[in-house]
Motif scaffolding. Sequence first.
Motif, PDB file in Angstrom:
ATOM      1  N   ARG A 288       0.833  -1.207   0.000  1.00 14.58           N
ATOM      2  CA  ARG A 288       0.000   0.000   0.000  1.00 14.58           C
ATOM      3  C   ARG A 288       0.868   1.257   0.000  1.00 14.58           C
ATOM      4  NH1 ARG A 288      -5.358  -1.414   3.729  1.00 14.58           N
ATOM      5  NH2 ARG A 288      -5.679  -3.517   2.865  1.00 14.58           N
ATOM      6  N   ALA A 289       1.969   1.211   0.741  1.00 13.73           N
ATOM      7  CA  ALA A 289       2.868   2.364   0.759  1.00 13.73           C
ATOM      8  C   ALA A 289       3.485   2.599  -0.612  1.00 13.73           C
ATOM      9  CB  ALA A 289       3.967   2.147   1.799  1.00 13.73           C
ATOM     10  N   ASN A 290       3.864   1.525  -1.310  1.00 13.44           N
ATOM     11  CA  ASN A 290       4.493   1.683  -2.620  1.00 13.44           C
ATOM     12  C   ASN A 290       3.511   2.221  -3.655  1.00 13.44           C
ATOM     13  OD1 ASN A 290       6.806   1.599  -4.163  1.00 13.44           O
ATOM     14  ND2 ASN A 290       6.510  -0.517  -4.815  1.00 13.44           N
ATOM     15  N   VAL A 291       2.238   1.865  -3.511  1.00 19.16           N
ATOM     16  CA  VAL A 291       1.213   2.434  -4.383  1.00 19.16           C
ATOM     17  C   VAL A 291       1.163   3.952  -4.201  1.00 19.16           C
ATOM     18  CG1 VAL A 291      -1.258   2.559  -4.821  1.00 19.16           C
ATOM     19  CG2 VAL A 291      -0.167   0.334  -4.552  1.00 19.16           C
ATOM     20  N   ALA A 292       1.198   4.406  -2.951  1.00 14.80           N
ATOM     21  CA  ALA A 292       1.187   5.847  -2.674  1.00 14.80           C
ATOM     22  C   ALA A 292       2.438   6.515  -3.230  1.00 14.80           C
ATOM     23  CB  ALA A 292       1.067   6.083  -1.172  1.00 14.80           C
ATOM     24  N   PHE A 293       3.595   5.852  -3.091  1.00 12.49           N
ATOM     25  CA  PHE A 293       4.835   6.400  -3.640  1.00 12.49           C
ATOM     26  C   PHE A 293       4.725   6.548  -5.159  1.00 12.49           C
ATOM     27  CE2 PHE A 293       8.367   5.402  -0.347  1.00 12.49           C
ATOM     28  CZ  PHE A 293       7.539   5.772   0.691  1.00 12.49           C
ATOM     29  N   HIS A 294       4.144   5.538  -5.816  1.00  9.44           N
ATOM     30  CA  HIS A 294       4.031   5.585  -7.275  1.00  9.44           C
ATOM     31  C   HIS A 294       3.077   6.682  -7.740  1.00  9.44           C
ATOM     32  CE1 HIS A 294       6.355   1.901  -7.614  1.00  9.44           C
ATOM     33  NE2 HIS A 294       6.331   2.041  -8.914  1.00  9.44           N
ATOM     34  N   ALA A 295       2.094   7.026  -6.939  1.00  7.60           N
ATOM     35  CA  ALA A 295       1.201   8.126  -7.317  1.00  7.60           C
ATOM     36  C   ALA A 295       1.997   9.420  -7.473  1.00  7.60           C
ATOM     37  CB  ALA A 295       0.096   8.305  -6.274  1.00  7.60           C
ATOM     38  N   VAL A 296       2.975   9.635  -6.597  1.00  9.09           N
ATOM     39  CA  VAL A 296       3.835  10.821  -6.697  1.00  9.09           C
ATOM     40  C   VAL A 296       4.656  10.760  -7.974  1.00  9.09           C
ATOM     41  CG1 VAL A 296       5.702  12.114  -5.596  1.00  9.09           C
ATOM     42  CG2 VAL A 296       3.919  11.051  -4.188  1.00  9.09           C
ATOM     43  N   SER A 297       5.205   9.584  -8.287  1.00  8.12           N
ATOM     44  CA  SER A 297       6.005   9.432  -9.510  1.00  8.12           C
ATOM     45  C   SER A 297       5.170   9.698 -10.754  1.00  8.12           C
ATOM     46  CB  SER A 297       6.600   8.017  -9.581  1.00  8.12           C
ATOM     47  OG  SER A 297       7.486   7.786  -8.523  1.00  8.12           O
ATOM     48  N   VAL A 298       3.962   9.141 -10.788  1.00  8.78           N
ATOM     49  CA  VAL A 298       3.091   9.325 -11.951  1.00  8.78           C
ATOM     50  C   VAL A 298       2.770  10.805 -12.141  1.00  8.78           C
ATOM     51  CG1 VAL A 298       0.761   8.902 -12.831  1.00  8.78           C
ATOM     52  CG2 VAL A 298       2.109   7.002 -11.924  1.00  8.78           C
ATOM     53  N   ALA A 299       2.388  11.482 -11.067  1.00  3.24           N
ATOM     54  CA  ALA A 299       2.047  12.904 -11.175  1.00  3.24           C
ATOM     55  C   ALA A 299       3.264  13.725 -11.608  1.00  3.24           C
ATOM     56  CB  ALA A 299       1.503  13.407  -9.837  1.00  3.24           C
ATOM     57  N   THR A 300       4.447  13.390 -11.091  1.00  2.00           N
ATOM     58  CA  THR A 300       5.653  14.126 -11.468  1.00  2.00           C
ATOM     59  C   THR A 300       5.977  13.914 -12.940  1.00  2.00           C
ATOM     60  OG1 THR A 300       6.534  13.863  -9.223  1.00  2.00           O
ATOM     61  CG2 THR A 300       8.087  14.486 -10.936  1.00  2.00           C
ATOM     62  N   ASP A 301       5.886  12.673 -13.409  1.00  2.00           N
ATOM     63  CA  ASP A 301       6.171  12.395 -14.822  1.00  2.00           C
ATOM     64  C   ASP A 301       5.157  13.055 -15.744  1.00  2.00           C
ATOM     65  OD1 ASP A 301       8.548  10.920 -14.633  1.00  2.00           O
ATOM     66  OD2 ASP A 301       7.458   9.094 -14.122  1.00  2.00           O
ATOM     67  N   LEU A 302       3.941  13.278 -15.254  1.00  6.79           N
ATOM     68  CA  LEU A 302       2.917  13.979 -16.036  1.00  6.79           C
ATOM     69  C   LEU A 302       3.054  15.492 -15.927  1.00  6.79           C
ATOM     70  CD1 LEU A 302      -0.167  11.727 -15.211  1.00  6.79           C
ATOM     71  CD2 LEU A 302       0.955  11.936 -17.439  1.00  6.79           C
ATOM     72  N   LYS A 303       4.114  15.944 -15.234  1.00  8.80           N
ATOM     73  CA  LYS A 303       4.389  17.372 -15.019  1.00  8.80           C
ATOM     74  C   LYS A 303       3.300  18.047 -14.186  1.00  8.80           C
ATOM     75  CE  LYS A 303       8.077  17.255 -17.691  1.00  8.80           C
ATOM     76  NZ  LYS A 303       8.047  15.850 -18.094  1.00  8.80           N
ATOM     77  N   ALA A 316       3.533   8.887   4.740  1.00  6.17           N
ATOM     78  CA  ALA A 316       4.468   8.678   5.853  1.00  6.17           C
ATOM     79  C   ALA A 316       5.596   7.805   5.323  1.00  6.17           C
ATOM     80  CB  ALA A 316       3.769   8.012   7.026  1.00  6.17           C
ATOM     81  N   PRO A 317       6.754   8.376   4.962  1.00  5.55           N
ATOM     82  CA  PRO A 317       7.812   7.597   4.296  1.00  5.55           C
ATOM     83  C   PRO A 317       8.281   6.384   5.082  1.00  5.55           C
ATOM     84  CG  PRO A 317       8.254   9.945   4.135  1.00  5.55           C
ATOM     85  CD  PRO A 317       7.101   9.794   5.080  1.00  5.55           C
ATOM     86  N   ASP A 318       8.240   6.463   6.404  1.00  7.87           N
ATOM     87  CA  ASP A 318       8.754   5.351   7.215  1.00  7.87           C
ATOM     88  C   ASP A 318       7.900   4.095   7.104  1.00  7.87           C
ATOM     89  OD1 ASP A 318      10.789   6.960   7.995  1.00  7.87           O
ATOM     90  OD2 ASP A 318       9.997   7.404   9.992  1.00  7.87           O
ATOM     91  N   THR A 319       6.711   4.205   6.492  1.00  9.68           N
ATOM     92  CA  THR A 319       5.896   2.999   6.292  1.00  9.68           C
ATOM     93  C   THR A 319       6.470   2.115   5.190  1.00  9.68           C
ATOM     94  OG1 THR A 319       4.438   4.144   4.726  1.00  9.68           O
ATOM     95  CG2 THR A 319       3.795   4.164   7.057  1.00  9.68           C
ATOM     96  N   MET A 320       7.422   2.633   4.432  1.00 11.14           N
ATOM     97  CA  MET A 320       8.074   1.865   3.373  1.00 11.14           C
ATOM     98  C   MET A 320       9.346   1.236   3.925  1.00 11.14           C
ATOM     99  SD  MET A 320       8.814   0.586   0.482  1.00 11.14           S
ATOM    100  CE  MET A 320       7.357   1.090  -0.412  1.00 11.14           C
ATOM    101  N   PRO A 321       9.434  -0.097   3.984  1.00 14.84           N
ATOM    102  CA  PRO A 321      10.622  -0.731   4.556  1.00 14.84           C
ATOM    103  C   PRO A 321      11.863  -0.629   3.678  1.00 14.84           C
ATOM    104  CG  PRO A 321       9.115  -2.393   3.694  1.00 14.84           C
ATOM    105  CD  PRO A 321       8.396  -1.084   3.604  1.00 14.84           C
ATOM    106  N   SER A 322      11.710  -0.301   2.398  1.00 14.74           N
ATOM    107  CA  SER A 322      12.848  -0.239   1.482  1.00 14.74           C
ATOM    108  C   SER A 322      13.478   1.153   1.500  1.00 14.74           C
ATOM    109  CB  SER A 322      12.388  -0.574   0.056  1.00 14.74           C
ATOM    110  OG  SER A 322      13.399  -0.265  -0.880  1.00 14.74           O
TER     111      SER A 322
END
Length: 400
Positions: A288-303, A316-322
């Motif tokens: 679930r955390a990685n899905v949220a992270f990817h939403a940021v990537s998608v929006a950034t790539d779409l400018k 909350a970045p700390d929810t991502m163990p990687s």
Amino acid sequence: MGERIQVLRESRGMTRKVLAGLCGYGPDWLKKIEKGYRELRSHTQLLRLAAALQVSDLSLITGGEAAPVPLGRLHHPTLPDIWDAVMRRNLIRPADGPVDVAVLRGRVDQTWRLWHGSRHNRTEVGSLLPGLIRDAEAAVKALDGAERRSALVVLSDVYRLTGQATAYVAPAELAWVVADRALMAAQDADAPASIAAAAWNLGNILRETAYPEQALETVTDAAELLRPHLTTAPEDWRGIYGALHLNAAVTAAREGREGDAWRHWDTGDRAAKSLPPHYVHASTVFSRANVAFHAVSVATDLKASSQALSLADDIAPDTMPSLERRARLWVEVARGHIQRGERTAALHVMQLAHGIGAETVAYTPSARTVAAELWRTAPRALRPEAAALAEAIGIAAEAA
């Protein structure tokens, strides 16, 4: 010069939008250069074009004297040993004692955890890969039946990990060999989840080598392989299914296909919500955390920088163990700030990214692009900090 650039671009099947984007500009910038309305005087811009077009000699663009250029492949000290392990395949069945596939599986799983848990993941994982490659290859040759199929799944994972650890530092031929072997081993094992994971890896390589349509086709085909089984499949099948759609979302976003990007993201989001709240796929870290992270990537790539930064505010970045994925999140946030001209904020989050994953920042092109931009354009009061970041990840040394 403009005509030469256009010929090179078209020969590689790249649109203006794709090539300009790889250089950090819009398609109008490139169109004016190709049509001769704008002169390309900046050596930095010229090098960006050469790297994006995978041109090894600037004279192919300028028409002048031969001048070698780096192709965006960075040096890493572990690469020669990895190359040797990949390319020197022993075709003779080993005469050593029995191979314990379970022990080998444990070593590979531990190395994946190291990849996601170390600030210096390329160095630490890279030092382990030659031995893993040789041992996994030997296991496949030494075993038969069900044990051999298990060893093939492990071998596929080893080559996927090799692809991750050598991204942006391996020459193209090694990247393709590693991706192909991961997929072939999974297919030989007749293991759908392993096939899908190898396709996820191949999709990354196709996208980064300017084959977006093939990248989308690869990951969506793999997702369709798993989809009929999702209601009864193990959790990891659903995890890799979701990861494949997030992979497609990023590829579509980089092509400016907003509707497709968010459609794939939504599918990944639904897959994550069908899994336990704390589920994390071991290698892709789909969660679930990685899905949220990817939403940021998608929006950034779409400018859509405002949307990207708003989405990041709720994470909350700390929810991502990687640590690797956490560092990449801050790089995406920095890209959003750069798009808005907010260089002070961009520098702050890039420093956070480097503190979390030093080698993720040092060996990821998008991170290096942001750091280089900050080094050139940071406010006067912050130039020492921007210079220190550039030096820490090797940009200053390259320029010198």
